[in-house]
Motif scaffolding. Structure first.
Motif, PDB file in Angstrom:
ATOM      1  N   LYS A 171       0.860  -1.165  -0.008  1.00 56.57           N
ATOM      2  CA  LYS A 171       0.042  -0.024   0.258  1.00 56.57           C
ATOM      3  C   LYS A 171       0.761   1.265   0.123  1.00 56.57           C
ATOM      4  N   ALA A 172       2.178   1.178   0.598  1.00 53.53           N
ATOM      5  CA  ALA A 172       2.859   2.310   0.496  1.00 53.53           C
ATOM      6  C   ALA A 172       3.376   2.831  -0.771  1.00 53.53           C
ATOM      7  N   VAL A 173       3.640   1.719  -1.478  1.00 54.75           N
ATOM      8  CA  VAL A 173       4.078   1.759  -2.903  1.00 54.75           C
ATOM      9  C   VAL A 173       2.967   2.200  -3.972  1.00 54.75           C
ATOM     10  N   GLY A 174       1.739   1.661  -3.666  1.00 49.10           N
ATOM     11  CA  GLY A 174       0.647   1.974  -4.316  1.00 49.10           C
ATOM     12  C   GLY A 174       0.337   3.484  -4.132  1.00 49.10           C
ATOM     13  N   THR A 175       0.319   3.898  -2.958  1.00 47.07           N
ATOM     14  CA  THR A 175       0.114   5.409  -2.313  1.00 47.07           C
ATOM     15  C   THR A 175       1.075   6.483  -2.783  1.00 47.07           C
ATOM     16  N   SER A 176       2.352   5.718  -2.802  1.00 45.67           N
ATOM     17  CA  SER A 176       3.222   6.669  -3.199  1.00 45.67           C
ATOM     18  C   SER A 176       3.206   7.419  -4.533  1.00 45.67           C
ATOM     19  N   LEU A 177       2.772   6.525  -5.502  1.00 41.29           N
ATOM     20  CA  LEU A 177       2.405   6.953  -7.002  1.00 41.29           C
ATOM     21  C   LEU A 177       1.370   8.247  -6.918  1.00 41.29           C
ATOM     22  N   LEU A 178       0.333   8.154  -6.221  1.00 39.66           N
ATOM     23  CA  LEU A 178      -0.736   9.248  -5.756  1.00 39.66           C
ATOM     24  C   LEU A 178      -0.003  10.455  -5.494  1.00 39.66           C
ATOM     25  N   VAL A 179       0.977  10.292  -4.249  1.00 36.02           N
ATOM     26  CA  VAL A 179       1.683  11.440  -3.726  1.00 36.02           C
ATOM     27  C   VAL A 179       2.711  12.030  -4.937  1.00 36.02           C
ATOM     28  N   ILE A 180       3.489  11.269  -5.645  1.00 34.95           N
ATOM     29  CA  ILE A 180       4.459  11.464  -6.540  1.00 34.95           C
ATOM     30  C   ILE A 180       3.726  12.456  -7.641  1.00 34.95           C
TER      31      ILE A 180
END
Length: 248
Positions: A171-180
């Motif tokens: 979930k950290a990897v998936g959510t990081s894409l939104l943040v990026i």
């Protein structure tokens, strides 16, 4: 030049698809050294490419349930503020300093990839490990770095979401894409106040990178992740040394 741009842009996407991140660190050097784009327009262009490819990744991860929207939006909004400031402030920073900072970012990325991603401690819960103000502060700092040098900073965002946001690694990897994606577009807005870019080139590179990322995702299971990560880290390390040598 168009053919070269398409091939290199596709490779950016393939790296992103294979590794789940890291491709954005190649965008700026490819634009500068292979395609002859000036430093500041290259950084601004890379932010568009990073934003578009990250959005494409968000769609895939959201379908798998790996995007925690509340945490991502809090971190992302903070990152947008920092990225806009970083992008705007780049107007007063020399191209040499920007490239040195970018080279250092590449070194840090290579080291992080050699080490690999660490899972958070068991018992961490979605979005409640640390006070919101700490997540916001971290988001602003990471955003400033992204806005200045044009790299998505995934190696900074993923650990922050895992350790401070309390997210499981997927979930950290998936959510990081939104943040990026959010902070990349904000960083571009900061640069756009003083830099003109070739939107046609940006669209072409972004499209090729997105298509490449789908191909990379399809190939990801055929090569051991550790081999992929360390091989890419070695390549980024060599590129970082080249960038720093050119400037220093």
């Amino acid at each position: 030049m168009t053919a070269l741009a398409l091939v290199l842009s596709t490779l950016i996407g393939v790296a992103l698809g294979l590794l789940g991140g890291g491709g954005s660190i190649l965008t700026t050097p490819i634009l500068i050294y292979a395609l002859g784009v000036a430093t500041k327009p290259a950084i601004a262009t890379s932010l568009i490419v990073v934003g578009v490819t990250s959005l494409a990744g968000v769609v895939q991860h959201a379908r798998a349930g790996n995007v925690v929207w509340r945490t991502g939006l809090v971190f992302g909004l903070a990152g947008m503020a920092g990225a806009y400031v970083g992008g705007y402030a780049a107007n007063w920073v020399s191209e040499t300093v920007l490239l040195v900072l970018f080279g250092l970012m590449m070194l840090a990325t290579a080291i992080a990839m050699f080490r690999g991603r660490q899972e958070p401690e068991p018992g961490a819960t979605d979005g409640h490990s640390h006070p919101v103000w700490k997540i916001v502060a971290e988001g602003v700092v990471v955003g400033v770095v992204t806005g200045l040098v044009g790299a998505g900073g995934g190696f900074l965002v993923v650990p922050a979401l895992a350790l401070m946001g309390g997210l499981p690694m997927k979930k950290a990897v998936g959510t990081s894409l939104l943040v990026i994606a959010m902070k990349s577009f904000a960083g571009y807005a900061g640069h756009a106040a003083h830099v003109e870019i070739d939107l046609g080139l940006a669209a072409m590179v972004s499209t090729a990178a997105v298509l490449g990322s789908f191909g990379g995702s399809a190939l990801a299971g055929s090569v051991p992740p550790v081999v992929l990560r360390r091989g890419f880290a070695g390549f980024v390390l060599v590129m970082a040394c080249f960038v720093l040598f050119q400037q220093v």
